[in-house]
Design an enzyme around this catalytic site. Structure first.
Site, PDB file in Angstrom:
ATOM      1  N   CYS A 334      -7.079  -9.318   8.834  1.00 26.32           N
ATOM      2  CA  CYS A 334      -6.974  -8.868  10.218  1.00 26.32           C
ATOM      3  C   CYS A 334      -6.439  -7.440  10.238  1.00 26.32           C
ATOM      4  CB  CYS A 334      -6.122  -9.812  11.034  1.00 26.32           C
ATOM      5  SG  CYS A 334      -7.117 -11.203  11.522  1.00 26.32           S
ATOM      6  N   TYR A 362      -6.796  -0.560 -11.087  1.00 24.56           N
ATOM      7  CA  TYR A 362      -6.133  -0.527  -9.783  1.00 24.56           C
ATOM      8  C   TYR A 362      -6.785  -1.510  -8.812  1.00 24.56           C
ATOM      9  CZ  TYR A 362      -4.630   3.625 -12.209  1.00 24.56           C
ATOM     10  OH  TYR A 362      -4.150   4.466 -13.178  1.00 24.56           O
TER      11      TYR A 362
HETATM   12  C1  PLP Z   1      -1.386   6.469 -13.676  1.00 21.57           C
HETATM   13  C2  PLP Z   1      -1.027   7.254 -14.845  1.00 21.57           C
HETATM   14  C3  PLP Z   1      -1.973   7.523 -15.844  1.00 21.57           C
HETATM   15  C4  PLP Z   1      -3.404   7.051 -15.796  1.00 21.57           C
HETATM   16  O1  PLP Z   1      -4.210   7.652 -14.841  1.00 21.57           O
HETATM   17  P1  PLP Z   1      -5.772   7.280 -14.798  1.00 21.57           P
HETATM   18  O2  PLP Z   1      -6.307   8.086 -13.680  1.00 21.57           O
HETATM   19  O3  PLP Z   1      -5.882   5.814 -14.521  1.00 21.57           O
HETATM   20  O4  PLP Z   1      -6.351   7.627 -16.113  1.00 21.57           O
HETATM   21  C5  PLP Z   1      -1.540   8.220 -16.960  1.00 21.57           C
HETATM   22  N1  PLP Z   1      -0.269   8.666 -17.070  1.00 21.57           N
HETATM   23  C6  PLP Z   1       0.655   8.429 -16.123  1.00 21.57           C
HETATM   24  C7  PLP Z   1       2.028   8.934 -16.312  1.00 21.57           C
HETATM   25  C8  PLP Z   1       0.313   7.738 -14.974  1.00 21.57           C
HETATM   26  O5  PLP Z   1       1.229   7.533 -14.025  1.00 21.57           O
END
Ligand code: PLP
Length: 407
Positions: A334, A362
């Site tokens: 909703c 994600y």
């Molecule tokens: C989220 C993150 C990543 C990975 O990013 P992607 O876009 O999924 O490759 C790498 N290093 C740190 C410190 C992050 O917070």
């Protein structure tokens, strides 16, 4: 884009029937393939892949990633503990927190994982507490605006992450004062950076700063390698990236006087394309302007479209030919929760299974119980066999930890 009906020979439809929907489905071979592509591209340098655990942190996935030779980057103590449970040793895990309490930092040191220090106050406390006894990594903010989407760009000058490269003199002063052993320098400019030139730009910042730190073991270039979500998307050319960055890195090591390790932290790149979210059509609703398709899932299970305007390719698994029409696929929450707007799909009818692609990164990790809905099951296909790696939640899971007081 490809519309697979099978994963490693296993029919997706059969899995949807066996395990029910919504279902997160992962192709283990694809994850391993991505790791091997990186290992090949960076074969000229001593590489360590530190998988960004937050992209998908289910234990069986972490264990597979470890088996394929990658290590972990964790952004919470809970992620650290999941990594340990999945078989990683503390030495294989880097802890990259963002503004956490010092109590958490102390627990991380106790566990034995390396801390990636992201503020001057933390650097000072760390020095006061551990002096020269515990090596650290320092997260620098290189002041680079990378990728198209500000929400996922984290290395620009107004980002909360890291210590500004302009504060290098303060960093050096604290390191000197407390004799802090600095084993690594780190940058992460954000997600969806497809251009090797951006990584190189970040690299130049690292190389320059590194000359001030004589005891380094590694330089960490972060993650953010782009994968294709929509048909128009360009993915990072990994072999080219490997060639360009490795060459620059080797040249730097020459100048530095010693061979260092090159670390990268791919999240999305390892797991995005390996994941599919299978949903079932609950209603097809014609309005004067649109064909809506309602499905048994929503932003509670895949928040990226609503949160980042992310495009996830979608196809009708149950009807693969004949006429197509533009459909807008929406969830049951909703709240406006469009999963895919104005997509050309083969005629959709009630009961049809739809597949959302690029759901590995994600997806499940950002799922919630909003609207008191249950989170999906997760199935991982490995060596031609489907494994249930997480059961679908049950109503009892919503009650766990609640104390009901009848007033
Ligand atoms: C989220 C993150 C990543 C990975 O990013 P992607 O876009 O999924 O490759 C790498 N290093 C740190 C410190 C992050 O917070």
């Amino acid at each position: 884009m490809l519309k697979p009906t099978h994963i490693q020979g296993v029919a997706i439809e059969a899995l949807a029937q066996e395990f029910g929907t919504p279902l997160y489905l992962y192709d283990g071979e694809k994850i391993v393939h991505q790791i091997q592509t990186l290992q090949t591209a960076f074969a000229a340098v001593p590489l360590r892949i530190k998988y960004a655990t937050k992209a998908l942190s289910s234990l069986s996935v972490l264990s597979l990633i470890r088996k394929a030779g990658a290590e972990l980057d964790a952004v919470s103590l809970e992620e650290v503990k999941l990594g340990l449970l999945a078989g990683s040793s503390p030495a294989e895990i880097m802890y990259t927190p963002s503004g956490v309490s010092f109590a958490e930092i102390q627990e991380a040191v106790q566990i034995g994982v390396m801390v990636n220090v992201d503020s001057l106050p933390l650097l000072e406390k760390f020095g006061q507490t551990y002096g020269s006894t515990v090596p650290i990594c320092i997260r620098l903010n290189p002041h680079i605006l990378a990728g198209g989407n500000l929400k996922i760009s984290v290395g620009h000058k107004e980002s909360k992450f890291g210590i500004s490269i302009e504060q290098l003199p303060q960093i050096l002063e604290l390191v000197q004062r407390y004799q802090i052993p600095v084993a690594g320098l780190h940058i992460h400019t954000g997600s969806d950076i497809y251009d090797a030139a951006v990584f190189l730009k970040g690299g130049k910042v690292l190389f320059e700063a590194a000359m001030q730190f004589p005891d380094l073991r590694f330089l960490d270039f972060g993650g953010g390698f782009k994968v294709a979500y929509s048909p128009e998307d360009t993915a990072t050319d990994i072999p080219e990236l490997g060639r360009i960055v490795s060459a620059a890195f080797l040249e730097f090591c020459e100048k530095y006087g010693r061979a260092l390790e090159l670390w990268i932290e791919p999240g999305k790149y390892l797991v995005s394309e390996a994941g599919y979210l299978i949903v079932q059509t609950t209603v097809v609703k014609e309005t004067p302007t649109l064909h809506f398709v309602g499905v048994d899932s929503g932003l509670n299970h895949l928040i990226r479209p609503m949160m980042y305007d992310a495009y996830h390719d979608i196809y009708n698994l149950s009807n693969r030919e004949g006429a197509t029409a533009p459909y807008t696929v929406v969830g049951y929450i909703c709240e406006t929760d469009t999963l895919a707007a104005h997509r050309q799909l083969h005629t959709v009818k009630e009961g049809d299974f739809l597949v959302l692609k690029n759901a590995g990164a994600y997806g499940f990790t950002m799922a919630s119980n909003y609207n008191a809905r249950l989170r999906p099951a997760e199935v991982l296909v490995w060596e031609g066999k489907a494994h249930l790696i997480r059961k679908r939640e049950q109503f009892e899971d919503l009650l766990r930890n609640q104390e009901m007081i009848q007033w």
